[in-house]
Design an enzyme around this catalytic site. Sequence first.
Site, short mmCIF file in Angstrom:
data_model
loop_
_atom_site.label_atom_id
_atom_site.label_comp_id
_atom_site.label_asym_id
_atom_site.label_seq_id
_atom_site.Cartn_x
_atom_site.Cartn_y
_atom_site.Cartn_z
N ASN A 121 -7.97 17.28 -4.58
CA ASN A 121 -7.43 18.28 -5.48
C ASN A 121 -7.43 19.61 -4.93
OD1 ASN A 121 -6.15 18.09 -8.04
ND2 ASN A 121 -8.24 19.22 -8.90
N HIS A 123 -7.62 22.65 -7.25
CA HIS A 123 -7.67 23.82 -8.76
C HIS A 123 -7.49 24.83 -8.26
CE1 HIS A 123 -9.72 23.17 -12.79
NE2 HIS A 123 -9.65 23.87 -12.52
N SER A 150 -10.41 26.30 -5.54
CA SER A 150 -11.14 25.19 -5.33
C SER A 150 -10.66 23.96 -4.46
CB SER A 150 -12.49 24.69 -6.16
OG SER A 150 -13.13 25.76 -7.14
N ASP A 159 -11.99 16.55 -12.26
CA ASP A 159 -12.66 18.90 -11.57
C ASP A 159 -14.08 18.82 -11.60
OD1 ASP A 159 -9.78 18.67 -11.87
OD2 ASP A 159 -10.32 20.44 -13.62
#
Length: 218
Positions: A121, A123, A150, A159
Amino acid sequence: MNGGDGNARVAPAAIARISVVISGRGSNLQALLDAERRGELAGSVTHVLSNRPGAAGLALARERGVATSVVDHTAFASRDAFDGALAAEIDRGEPDLVVLAGFMRVLGAGFVLHYTGRMINIHPSLLPAYAGLHTHRRALADRVREHGCSVHFVTPDVDGGPLILQGRVEVRDDDDEAALAARVLAVEHRILPQAVNLYCEGRLRLSSGRVETLAPMR
Ligand code: GRF
């Protein structure tokens, strides 16, 4: 010589298949597609999925000839039902790597665990700072001097998964949310393709909950 036919050779490694899951604009998707086009991605974006039928990133994917799917979360009665349908659609594309790039739904633990070590992912903060939403607004309110983005492996801790790459930007005195977001986004567009490329080169591993980055093959 193998088999004595005079034609033995090493089979080329299969190109890694990348599925990208989005909810909106798709500028990170575009960064991946552009990196692939420039020959800077040891993989290929083969499938783009969105929970929103109107996501601009879907149109971009179609323009670039990439298969697309919509799994509209509003059509499902529960998160589990949505997660199940999304996973089935992702798996149909047989990806080696799943990239959440601006995907704005929280996914259940069952979904996430199905993709352990093969889902990442992007972020927009320097995690673990500012998990969740409105990261730029919160960073400005706290008057931090440094902000960024990140890329991390996805775990059930939202997260909170192991970090792969981070990119930093200085926060300026005259920054507003839009200016800061734009500078962070430019860095997202650099580190996401880098992280995806590392994975596709087989140089990134999740091992006992930690990220291992391997040196390039010589
Ligand atoms: C990016 O800032 C990403 O980090 C966040 O949502 C935004 C998506 O932008 N999760 P885009 O759809 O890739 O343009």
